[in-house]
Design a protein around this motif. Sequence first.
Motif, mmCIF file in Angstrom:
data_model
loop_
_atom_site.group_PDB
_atom_site.id
_atom_site.type_symbol
_atom_site.label_atom_id
_atom_site.label_comp_id
_atom_site.label_asym_id
_atom_site.label_seq_id
_atom_site.Cartn_x
_atom_site.Cartn_y
_atom_site.Cartn_z
ATOM 1 N N ASP A 37 0.808 -1.213 0.000
ATOM 2 C CA ASP A 37 0.000 0.000 0.000
ATOM 3 C C ASP A 37 0.848 1.272 0.000
ATOM 4 O O ASP A 37 0.314 2.370 -0.001
ATOM 5 C CB ASP A 37 -0.911 0.038 1.233
ATOM 6 C CG ASP A 37 -1.978 -1.029 1.189
ATOM 7 O OD1 ASP A 37 -2.369 -1.427 0.077
ATOM 8 O OD2 ASP A 37 -2.428 -1.444 2.266
ATOM 9 N N LEU A 38 2.171 1.119 -0.017
ATOM 10 C CA LEU A 38 3.038 2.284 0.057
ATOM 11 C C LEU A 38 2.907 3.197 -1.156
ATOM 12 O O LEU A 38 3.185 4.391 -1.069
ATOM 13 C CB LEU A 38 4.496 1.854 0.221
ATOM 14 C CG LEU A 38 4.833 1.175 1.544
ATOM 15 C CD1 LEU A 38 6.278 0.727 1.540
ATOM 16 C CD2 LEU A 38 4.557 2.094 2.699
ATOM 17 N N LYS A 39 2.471 2.663 -2.293
ATOM 18 C CA LYS A 39 2.306 3.507 -3.479
ATOM 19 C C LYS A 39 1.296 4.616 -3.225
ATOM 20 O O LYS A 39 1.396 5.688 -3.811
ATOM 21 C CB LYS A 39 1.891 2.665 -4.676
ATOM 22 C CG LYS A 39 2.988 1.765 -5.178
ATOM 23 C CD LYS A 39 2.557 0.980 -6.386
ATOM 24 C CE LYS A 39 3.679 0.051 -6.803
ATOM 25 N NZ LYS A 39 3.304 -0.740 -7.973
ATOM 26 N N GLY A 40 0.348 4.365 -2.358
ATOM 27 C CA GLY A 40 -0.635 5.384 -2.013
ATOM 28 C C GLY A 40 -0.013 6.602 -1.355
ATOM 29 O O GLY A 40 -0.561 7.694 -1.427
ATOM 30 N N LEU A 41 1.141 6.410 -0.732
ATOM 31 C CA LEU A 41 1.828 7.540 -0.104
ATOM 32 C C LEU A 41 2.187 8.612 -1.119
ATOM 33 O O LEU A 41 2.186 9.798 -0.809
ATOM 34 C CB LEU A 41 3.119 7.081 0.572
ATOM 35 C CG LEU A 41 2.986 6.357 1.884
ATOM 36 C CD1 LEU A 41 4.347 5.932 2.382
ATOM 37 C CD2 LEU A 41 2.287 7.222 2.903
ATOM 38 N N LEU A 42 2.525 8.193 -2.321
ATOM 39 C CA LEU A 42 2.947 9.146 -3.338
ATOM 40 C C LEU A 42 1.785 9.997 -3.837
ATOM 41 O O LEU A 42 1.996 11.022 -4.472
ATOM 42 C CB LEU A 42 3.621 8.417 -4.499
ATOM 43 C CG LEU A 42 4.859 7.611 -4.117
ATOM 44 C CD1 LEU A 42 5.431 6.899 -5.333
ATOM 45 C CD2 LEU A 42 5.906 8.479 -3.450
ATOM 46 N N LYS A 43 0.554 9.583 -3.551
ATOM 47 C CA LYS A 43 -0.626 10.343 -3.948
ATOM 48 C C LYS A 43 -1.237 11.122 -2.779
ATOM 49 O O LYS A 43 -2.139 11.919 -2.987
ATOM 50 C CB LYS A 43 -1.679 9.393 -4.516
ATOM 51 C CG LYS A 43 -1.236 8.697 -5.784
ATOM 52 C CD LYS A 43 -2.286 7.727 -6.263
ATOM 53 C CE LYS A 43 -1.798 7.005 -7.501
ATOM 54 N NZ LYS A 43 -2.719 5.963 -7.923
ATOM 55 N N ASP A 44 -0.737 10.900 -1.577
ATOM 56 C CA ASP A 44 -1.288 11.534 -0.381
ATOM 57 C C ASP A 44 -1.016 13.038 -0.404
ATOM 58 O O ASP A 44 0.129 13.465 -0.365
ATOM 59 C CB ASP A 44 -0.649 10.909 0.865
ATOM 60 C CG ASP A 44 -1.281 11.361 2.162
ATOM 61 O OD1 ASP A 44 -2.039 12.363 2.154
ATOM 62 O OD2 ASP A 44 -1.017 10.738 3.198
ATOM 63 N N PRO A 45 -2.062 13.868 -0.477
ATOM 64 C CA PRO A 45 -1.851 15.316 -0.547
ATOM 65 C C PRO A 45 -1.380 15.920 0.772
ATOM 66 O O PRO A 45 -0.985 17.080 0.807
ATOM 67 C CB PRO A 45 -3.226 15.856 -0.933
ATOM 68 C CG PRO A 45 -4.184 14.837 -0.422
ATOM 69 C CD PRO A 45 -3.473 13.505 -0.535
ATOM 70 N N TRP A 46 -1.394 15.144 1.848
ATOM 71 C CA TRP A 46 -1.025 15.666 3.158
ATOM 72 C C TRP A 46 0.349 15.164 3.580
ATOM 73 O O TRP A 46 0.690 15.164 4.749
ATOM 74 C CB TRP A 46 -2.101 15.326 4.178
ATOM 75 C CG TRP A 46 -3.450 15.641 3.606
ATOM 76 C CD1 TRP A 46 -4.458 14.760 3.352
ATOM 77 C CD2 TRP A 46 -3.913 16.914 3.154
ATOM 78 N NE1 TRP A 46 -5.516 15.413 2.780
ATOM 79 C CE2 TRP A 46 -5.217 16.742 2.651
ATOM 80 C CE3 TRP A 46 -3.356 18.200 3.125
ATOM 81 C CZ2 TRP A 46 -5.972 17.788 2.133
ATOM 82 C CZ3 TRP A 46 -4.108 19.250 2.598
ATOM 83 C CH2 TRP A 46 -5.394 19.027 2.122
ATOM 84 N N SER A 47 1.134 14.753 2.602
ATOM 85 C CA SER A 47 2.506 14.304 2.811
ATOM 86 C C SER A 47 3.363 14.860 1.679
ATOM 87 O O SER A 47 2.888 15.017 0.553
ATOM 88 C CB SER A 47 2.559 12.776 2.795
ATOM 89 O OG SER A 47 3.885 12.311 2.685
#
Length: 191
Positions: free
Chosen positions: A136-146
């Motif tokens: 699920d780490l790929k979702g981090l690259l889309k997280d607008p709050w990171s």
Amino acid sequence: MARAPRIEYAGAIYHVMNRGNHQDSIFKDNVDRGIFLKTLAETSLASGWVEHSFVLMDNHYHLLIETQRPTLVKVMQYLNSTYTRRYNVRHKTYGHLFQGRYKALVVDGENPGYFLTVSDYIHLNPVRGRGRRAHDLKGLLKDPWSSAGWLAGRRKKRPPWLRWERVDGQLGLKRWSGRWFRPAWPVAGRH
């Protein structure tokens, strides 16, 4: 017993974090997160801080900052009090939002391993906090709050106060016309 004074000097790098009073939420929704980022942008641009990494969680935040002048205490006081005031006005409440004094750990910017470990810790905080698995780490690259997606070159319109140069430089990455010579921040880990 008196509090120990903060270590402040020009060019200092800090891992700064603060959490909600009684571990309550400091961001009730994405509007609050946007208000915090706007406040952080104003604070960074006015103070000359360099923001290297950040993440906003529900009840706390993490920042990896570099100060050009010894201004940590005054600027953090402004950031937290201004956001608290804006939060309280928006939610028609009053009082403390944060759980006392923020934490600020000095980071050895000359030690690439330590600097990158702190940046990774900040970016992986949502994964640990939300119980995600490695895939699920790929979702981090889309997280607008990171800042992870911007630093990896996967998100467009990077805020001008968020600087990628030190993180990329310590990874040995170089940019040319917005494209990577080597793959961006590896999702599954670094080698």
